[in-house]
Design a protein around this motif. Structure first.
Motif, PDB file in Angstrom:
ATOM      1  N   GLY A 288      49.462 -45.714  26.621  1.00 34.14           N
ATOM      2  CA  GLY A 288      48.126 -45.285  27.497  1.00 34.14           C
ATOM      3  C   GLY A 288      48.022 -44.335  28.332  1.00 34.14           C
ATOM      4  N   LEU A 289      48.929 -43.197  28.485  1.00 36.18           N
ATOM      5  CA  LEU A 289      48.958 -42.783  29.182  1.00 36.18           C
ATOM      6  C   LEU A 289      48.430 -40.889  29.152  1.00 36.18           C
ATOM      7  CD1 LEU A 289      52.679 -43.283  30.090  1.00 36.18           C
ATOM      8  CD2 LEU A 289      50.775 -44.065  31.838  1.00 36.18           C
ATOM      9  N   PRO A 290      47.749 -39.972  28.432  1.00 33.86           N
ATOM     10  CA  PRO A 290      46.978 -39.389  27.927  1.00 33.86           C
ATOM     11  C   PRO A 290      47.649 -38.115  28.699  1.00 33.86           C
ATOM     12  CG  PRO A 290      45.599 -40.491  28.951  1.00 33.86           C
ATOM     13  CD  PRO A 290      46.264 -41.345  28.578  1.00 33.86           C
ATOM     14  N   GLU A 291      47.426 -37.995  30.455  1.00 31.64           N
ATOM     15  CA  GLU A 291      48.139 -37.202  30.818  1.00 31.64           C
ATOM     16  C   GLU A 291      48.345 -36.939  30.814  1.00 31.64           C
ATOM     17  OE1 GLU A 291      46.249 -39.727  31.528  1.00 31.64           O
ATOM     18  OE2 GLU A 291      44.149 -39.065  32.463  1.00 31.64           O
ATOM     19  N   VAL A 292      49.454 -37.794  30.941  1.00 33.53           N
ATOM     20  CA  VAL A 292      51.533 -37.372  30.684  1.00 33.53           C
ATOM     21  C   VAL A 292      51.573 -37.026  29.468  1.00 33.53           C
ATOM     22  CG1 VAL A 292      53.674 -38.101  30.859  1.00 33.53           C
ATOM     23  CG2 VAL A 292      52.090 -39.628  32.252  1.00 33.53           C
ATOM     24  N   ALA A 293      50.821 -37.524  28.080  1.00 34.55           N
ATOM     25  CA  ALA A 293      51.102 -37.154  26.736  1.00 34.55           C
ATOM     26  C   ALA A 293      50.716 -35.030  26.817  1.00 34.55           C
ATOM     27  CB  ALA A 293      50.600 -37.533  26.065  1.00 34.55           C
ATOM     28  N   SER A 294      49.492 -34.740  27.806  1.00 38.21           N
ATOM     29  CA  SER A 294      49.167 -33.091  27.844  1.00 38.21           C
ATOM     30  C   SER A 294      49.351 -32.154  27.915  1.00 38.21           C
ATOM     31  CB  SER A 294      47.746 -33.283  27.882  1.00 38.21           C
ATOM     32  OG  SER A 294      47.633 -33.530  28.563  1.00 38.21           O
ATOM     33  N   TYR A 295      50.226 -33.551  29.632  1.00 35.38           N
ATOM     34  CA  TYR A 295      51.486 -32.399  30.479  1.00 35.38           C
ATOM     35  C   TYR A 295      52.745 -31.704  29.134  1.00 35.38           C
ATOM     36  CZ  TYR A 295      54.662 -30.947  34.395  1.00 35.38           C
ATOM     37  OH  TYR A 295      56.366 -30.800  34.196  1.00 35.38           O
ATOM     38  N   TRP A 296      53.544 -32.992  29.111  1.00 35.72           N
ATOM     39  CA  TRP A 296      54.586 -32.008  27.838  1.00 35.72           C
ATOM     40  C   TRP A 296      54.029 -31.311  26.271  1.00 35.72           C
ATOM     41  CZ3 TRP A 296      59.000 -32.409  30.541  1.00 35.72           C
ATOM     42  CH2 TRP A 296      59.419 -32.981  31.602  1.00 35.72           C
ATOM     43  N   LYS A 297      52.531 -31.944  26.274  1.00 28.58           N
ATOM     44  CA  LYS A 297      52.590 -31.166  24.938  1.00 28.58           C
ATOM     45  C   LYS A 297      52.330 -29.449  25.494  1.00 28.58           C
ATOM     46  CE  LYS A 297      49.359 -33.545  22.826  1.00 28.58           C
ATOM     47  NZ  LYS A 297      47.715 -34.384  21.931  1.00 28.58           N
ATOM     48  N   GLN A 298      51.934 -29.260  26.589  1.00 31.79           N
ATOM     49  CA  GLN A 298      51.795 -27.624  27.026  1.00 31.79           C
ATOM     50  C   GLN A 298      53.243 -27.134  26.761  1.00 31.79           C
ATOM     51  OE1 GLN A 298      48.438 -27.117  27.752  1.00 31.79           O
ATOM     52  NE2 GLN A 298      49.083 -25.182  27.510  1.00 31.79           N
ATOM     53  N   VAL A 299      54.367 -27.717  26.892  1.00 29.69           N
ATOM     54  CA  VAL A 299      55.162 -26.724  26.851  1.00 29.69           C
ATOM     55  C   VAL A 299      56.180 -26.325  25.260  1.00 29.69           C
ATOM     56  CG1 VAL A 299      58.085 -27.279  26.649  1.00 29.69           C
ATOM     57  CG2 VAL A 299      56.780 -29.271  29.061  1.00 29.69           C
ATOM     58  N   ILE A 300      55.173 -27.091  24.187  1.00 31.24           N
ATOM     59  CA  ILE A 300      55.343 -26.886  23.341  1.00 31.24           C
ATOM     60  C   ILE A 300      53.663 -25.646  23.021  1.00 31.24           C
ATOM     61  CG2 ILE A 300      54.708 -27.571  20.288  1.00 31.24           C
ATOM     62  CD1 ILE A 300      55.871 -30.483  21.434  1.00 31.24           C
ATOM     63  N   LYS A 301      53.332 -25.747  23.444  1.00 31.98           N
ATOM     64  CA  LYS A 301      51.427 -24.967  23.351  1.00 31.98           C
ATOM     65  C   LYS A 301      52.511 -23.278  23.334  1.00 31.98           C
ATOM     66  CE  LYS A 301      47.420 -28.249  23.549  1.00 31.98           C
ATOM     67  NZ  LYS A 301      46.591 -28.615  23.851  1.00 31.98           N
TER      68      LYS A 301
END
Ligand code: NAI
Length: 480
Positions: A288-301
């Motif tokens: 339930g931590l979508p903000e943290v998830a999208s922070y790290w996803k950005q590294v791949i993007k």
């Protein structure tokens, strides 16, 4: 004599166990694998992986206290400590596909351990696994235990391919996670004693299981994040006329930041960074931590952006098309001093160029033609799933040739791109290369290894990542 068995004779299991055998002559180490080809290679003069210094270590201990074998069950049943170093790729289908770790190989290894064990075992997670995997493994083992006591430890590996032996000889730290019970602590001490043969005690960190598992994912996420940060800066540098090398040098002098891992490039690769971040993202989402998830996803993007930006720059510079043009690709491995191509940025760059109908002539000192053709015909995420090999794509045969030196690759080419920072690319005879290429002749340096000013003097149009652009490139802006 303590007996160690390692399940999985790959990039981690092979070198790690060879170093343990070298440093601990009183310990017998058996490395086992279901792949007959891999074990045969480990027992031959042509080891299955290229790693500086590895041949030497293996030669010193093989047949004495280091053995490579396909007799998985025999060695597992005889061992006191079992390392599990099997592959943990990203799931390609089902729940969590594209993000979660595929633990099929791990689970089957755990079930096999439960099946064949007749004495107490310490089972060590060497593979990088999602947080709380140890708990699942513990359940499999204890529910099938037949009265045997299993202690699970997490001992993630921090070696980097290309410098694995040096990293293993002089690790920044060894991390051992275990249960906070007397038995758990005793198991930690047993493993600590193995490493203490050559690692100073203050470098051996002991934690609980989950901290050890998460630390490995976190370390890879932080490392990859540094690369994406400097790569994001490289795009801004190109747009504004700053030089990313100067910027990263100035930034890295700050002792709180430090100078390492700040080289701009065409993007990070390797089997670990992307998969481990995807794993972290999945764990965050599940918690339930979508903000943290999208922070790290950005590294791949940003990493994907950097690769497509590179391809776009190449195509736009060469009059907006590479259709039918010969492009030389120098370097295919994901970094120098390894033959590993898993998740190498070269795959995406080559596919981008092939998508615009280029003809590629590829040279890498350590990667075989077969491997390159296979990589270019596979779907994303299938690299680590050898059983799910995709059929060859139609461009496999005609549009790609793999050659054995840089001069052959660049002969009659319209442009060349450098995708791996092999030392030999720094000292190529670029005058000779220029004379044999089509004009205007382009160099796209995805690793900032060549001296751009010297190449410009020869007559090349040069693109170096994150550096001020030639007038030519400014006139041909790339659309990202
Ligand atoms: P790899 O794919 O080179 O080796 C894994 C080996 O395990 C393969 O040879 C496979 O045949 C074998 N295997 C799979 N299931 C088996 C089973 N049930 N019984 C016996 N053998 C089995 O993988 P690699 O690169 O060595 O990675 C292993 C783990 O270490 C992964 O979790 C990875 O994330 C982690 N890691 C990798 C690093 C790297 O630089 N490659 C660095 C640090 C950690």
């Amino acid at each position: 004599m303590v007996k160690i068995c390692c399940i999985g004779a790959g990039y981690v299991g092979g070198p790690t166990m060879a170093v343990i055998a070298l440093k601990c002559p009183s310990i017998e180490v058996a490395v086992v694998d279901i792949s007959v080809a891999r074990i045969t290679a480990w027992n031959s003069d042509e080891l299955p992986i290229y790693e500086p210094g590895l041949d030497d270590v293996v030669k010193q201990c093989r047949g004495k206290n280091l053995f490579f074998s396909t007799e998985v069950e025999k060695h597992v049943s005889e061992a006191d400590i079992i390392f599990v170093s099997v592959n943990t790729p990203t799931k390609t289908r089902g729940l969590g596909a594209g993000k979660a770790a595929d633990l099929t190989y791990w689970e089957s290894a755990a079930r096999m351990i439960a099946d064949v064990s007749k004495s107490d075992k310490i089972v060590v997670e060497k593979s990088t696994v999602p947080v709380k995997t140890a708990e699942a493994i513990e359940k499999i083992l204890t529910h099938n235990s037949k009265g045997i006591n299993y202690q699970i430890l997490s001992n993630p590996e921090f070696l980097a391919e290309g410098t694995a032996i040096q990293d293993l000889f002089h690790p920044d730290r060894v991390l051992i996670g275990g249960r906070d019970t007397p038995e758990g602590q005793k198991a930690i001490q047993t493993l600590k004693k193995v490493y203490a043969h050559w690692v100073p005690e203050d470098r051996i960190i002991c934690t609980n299981l989950w901290s050890a598992e998460l630390s490995k994912l976190a370390a890879n996420a932080f490392l990859a994040q540094r690369i994406s940060s400097v790569n994001a800066m490289s795009a801004l540098c190109e747009a504004t006329g700053a030089d990313v090398t100067q910027v990263s040098n100035a930034v890295g002098k700050d002792s709180r930041i430090g100078p390492k891992f700040l080289n701009a490039s065409v993007g990070f690769g390797g089997s670990c960074f992307q998969k481990d971040i995807l794993n972290l993202v999945y764990i965050c989402e599940c918690n339930g931590l979508p903000e943290v998830a999208s922070y790290w996803k950005q590294v791949i993007k940003v990493n994907d952006y950097q690769k497509s930006r590179f391809v776009n720059r190449m195509v736009s510079s060469m009059f907006n098309t590479v259709s039918g043009k010969k492009i030389a690709v120098l370097g295919f491995a994901f970094k120098k001093d390894t033959g590993d191509t898993r998740e190498t940025p070269a795959i995406d760059v080559c596919k981008g160029l092939l998508g615009d109908s280029a003809h590629l002539s590829i040279y890498d000192p350590q990667v075989t033609q077969e491997q390159i053709q296979r990589d270019l015909s596979m779907e994303k995420f299938d690299w680590d799933h050898p059983t799910h090999l995709q059929p060859m794509s139609p461009y496999g045969v005609k549009q790609v040739s793999v050659v054995s030196d840089a001069h052959e690759a660049t002969k009659d080419a319209h442009g060349l791109c450098i995708l791996t920072e092999w030392d030999e690319f720094k000292t190529l005879d670029f005058k000779r290369i220029y004379d044999n290429m089509q004009k205007p002749a382009f160099v796209f340096d995805g690793r900032n290894v060549v001296d751009a000013s010297k190449l410009r003097e020869i007559g090349f149009i040069v693109y170096s990542i994150g550096k001020p652009l030639d007038a030519w490139l400014k006139d041909m802006p790339a659309v990202a």
